[in-house]
Design an enzyme around this catalytic site. Structure first.
Site, PDB file in Angstrom:
ATOM      1  N   THR A   7       0.700  -1.232  -0.177  1.00 50.31           N
ATOM      2  CA  THR A   7       0.017  -0.072   0.158  1.00 50.31           C
ATOM      3  C   THR A   7       1.056   0.847   0.436  1.00 50.31           C
ATOM      4  O   THR A   7       1.909   1.373   0.448  1.00 50.31           O
ATOM      5  CB  THR A   7      -1.123   0.200   1.385  1.00 50.31           C
ATOM      6  OG1 THR A   7      -1.132  -1.401   1.397  1.00 50.31           O
ATOM      7  CG2 THR A   7      -2.236   1.533   0.917  1.00 50.31           C
TER       8      THR A   7
ATOM      9  N   TYR B 266       1.864 -10.489 -10.037  1.00 52.61           N
ATOM     10  CA  TYR B 266       0.971 -11.886  -9.902  1.00 52.61           C
ATOM     11  C   TYR B 266       1.707 -13.036  -8.468  1.00 52.61           C
ATOM     12  O   TYR B 266       1.020 -13.487  -7.717  1.00 52.61           O
ATOM     13  CB  TYR B 266       1.567 -12.361 -11.593  1.00 52.61           C
ATOM     14  CG  TYR B 266       1.038 -12.128 -11.960  1.00 52.61           C
ATOM     15  CD1 TYR B 266      -0.291 -11.658 -13.284  1.00 52.61           C
ATOM     16  CD2 TYR B 266       2.492 -11.466 -13.052  1.00 52.61           C
ATOM     17  CE1 TYR B 266      -0.721 -11.140 -13.908  1.00 52.61           C
ATOM     18  CE2 TYR B 266       1.414 -10.582 -14.185  1.00 52.61           C
ATOM     19  CZ  TYR B 266       0.858 -11.081 -14.508  1.00 52.61           C
ATOM     20  OH  TYR B 266       0.319 -10.616 -16.180  1.00 52.61           O
TER      21      TYR B 266
ATOM     22  N   GLU C 188      -2.452 -14.469   3.046  1.00 58.08           N
ATOM     23  CA  GLU C 188      -2.732 -13.571   4.217  1.00 58.08           C
ATOM     24  C   GLU C 188      -4.142 -12.865   4.411  1.00 58.08           C
ATOM     25  O   GLU C 188      -4.442 -13.486   5.084  1.00 58.08           O
ATOM     26  CB  GLU C 188      -2.703 -11.958   3.372  1.00 58.08           C
ATOM     27  CG  GLU C 188      -2.475 -11.488   4.186  1.00 58.08           C
ATOM     28  CD  GLU C 188      -2.246  -9.685   3.548  1.00 58.08           C
ATOM     29  OE1 GLU C 188      -1.059  -9.614   2.704  1.00 58.08           O
ATOM     30  OE2 GLU C 188      -2.229  -8.014   4.210  1.00 58.08           O
TER      31      GLU C 188
END
Ligand code: FAD
Length: 394
Positions: free
Chosen positions: A141, A248, A257
């Site tokens: 992020t 990918y 996760e």
């Protein structure tokens, strides 16, 4: 029907799900004993200070950081269910942030190194990570791109045999304590999904700046970092996996996760339920235990049903995962359903506690705050819905 026996409901029977063996249950007992004795007593303190690195070191000593990792790198070589057991039992720490910090280390940053890393990278990072001597984090992020991973701006530019990295990452769990980051970068801005590359960047490399500790609604015992990368020079041996295939690789990582997050959501909801059930049996109003009011009893019935549905989804999906399938749709469903359910359950638990539910000492407000993250982290509800919807060709 003539029968000598009267069958009675076995509400008290302990039901072991078919995916778990007696060995899993023994593992569960030993993790539970550790969590109860060495972690839970510090939960309140760590909400203020964040949990110390020594927790990771200790868990490494006890062999809990490599349960499903290969023995060649110091792991226990167990199946995927051993990782589920750890995720479930970590909720006994009463500290969502701690459970998350450990899961980032074991189930988010470590798997891509094992799956895509070179032998040298596994020796350098996975071996000490399993021992608890090195701490891992993962950086996807950015301030301008979260759900839209394709929109990240962090660039890695080739310079001779090195790469030079510039950019920033935000909300990075373990970002202040980690020794290395699995970093998602763009190496070719014109190549679309084929322009991403992962790197293993030591956090003490010149140009890596741990800018600030971010303050948040819940998960207070975890550290969450805003990181900057300013002309960070790494050798080409720092590339993790294939150049150009990072997108990918990271989409694969996100599946594990999400599933482990879903398992944590279910176990957290169960814990909140158990605590609240106890309260409802003790607390009296209008001359009776509040749990004896039909309205409250039905709240428990609704919660138990929701928890059980989510649990079955998680276990069934884990079974598919363990058996070599890549069930992206079901993982997304489990993640979506379990994280929504955990927030709903925590919210009802606050309601059942009345004013006490709003007070810190009862722990249910923390459960609500902590669980709220799971509808956002590792892919929001909206993104999960989109993955599920698109899987039908829409
Ligand atoms: C405490 C915490 C810890 C975290 N730890 C890590 C970590 O260790 N490493 C890491 O890389 N990241 C981490 N994250 C980041 C997390 O994964 C992101 O916050 C999440 O993926 C959402 O991205 P965003 O915050 O940029 O929201 P945005 O992408 O800006 O989304 C904002 C809103 O728009 C909606 N939206 C966006 N795109 C669409 C779409 N296509 N369709 C419909 N709705 C859409 C979203 O669902 C959301 O409701 C962490 C976050 C938190 C809060």
């Amino acid at each position: 029907m003539a029968t000598a026996d009267v069958l009675k409901p076995d509400f008290q029977a302990k039901r072991k799900h078919f995916i778990f063996t007696d060995e899993h249950e023994q593992l569960r007992e030993s993790i539970r004993a550790f969590v109860t004795k060495e972690l839970a007593p510090h939960a309140n303190e760590w909400e203020e200070t964040t949990f110390p690195d020594s927790v990771i070191h200790r868990m490494g000593e006890l062999g809990f950081l490599g349960l499903d990792k290969p023995e060649a790198y110091g792991g226990q070589g167990g199946d995927y269910y051993t990782a589920l057991v750890l995720a479930e039992e970590m909720t006994g720490s009463n500290s969502g942030g701690l459970a998350m910090g450990v899961a980032v280390h074991t189930d988010m940053a470590m798997p891509p190194i094992l799956a895509f890393g070179t032998e040298e990278q596994k020796r350098e990072w996975v071996e000490p990570a399993i021992k608890g001597e090195k701490i891992l984090c993962i950086g996807i992020t950015e301030p301008d791109a979260g759900s839209d991973v394709k929109g990240i701006k962090t660039r890695a530019v080739r310079d001779g045999s090195d790469y030079v990295i510039n950019g920033s990452k935000t909300y990075i769990t373990n970002g202040h304590r980690a020794d290395v980051i699995v970093l998602v970068t763009k190496t070719d801005a014109d190549a679309g999904y084929d322009g991403f590359t992962l790197f293993l960047v030591p956090m003490d490399a010149p140009g890596v700046i741990r800018e600030k500790k971010l303050e948040k609604l819940g998960m207070h015992s975890s550290d969450t970092a805003l990181l900057a990368f300013q002309d960070v020079r790494v050798p080409e041996t720092a590339v993790l996996g294939q150049v150009g295939k990072g997108f990918y690789h990271i989409m694969w990582e996100l599946q594990g996760e999400r599933l482990i997050g879903a398992a944590g959501s279910v176990a957290g909801a169960q814990k909140c339920f158990d605590r609240t059930l106890q309260y409802a049996k003790e607390r009296k109003a209008f001359g009776r235990e509040i749990g004896k009011f039909q309205v409250i009893r039905h709240k428990f019935a609704e919660m138990a049903t929701k928890i059980e549905t989510a649990r079955q989804m998680v276990y069934m999906t884990a079974w598919r995962f363990q058996n070599g399938e890549y069930p992206v749709r079901e993982i997304s469903m489990a993640k979506l359903h379990a994280s929504r359910m955990a927030v709903e359950v925590a919210d009802e638990c606050i309601q059942i506690h009345g004013g006490a539910g709003y007070m810190k000492e009862y722990g249910v407000e923390r459960a609500w705050r902590d669980s709220r993250l799971n509808r956002i982290g590792a892919g929001t509800d909206e993104i999960m819905l989109d993955v599920i919807g698109r899987s039908f060709g829409l």
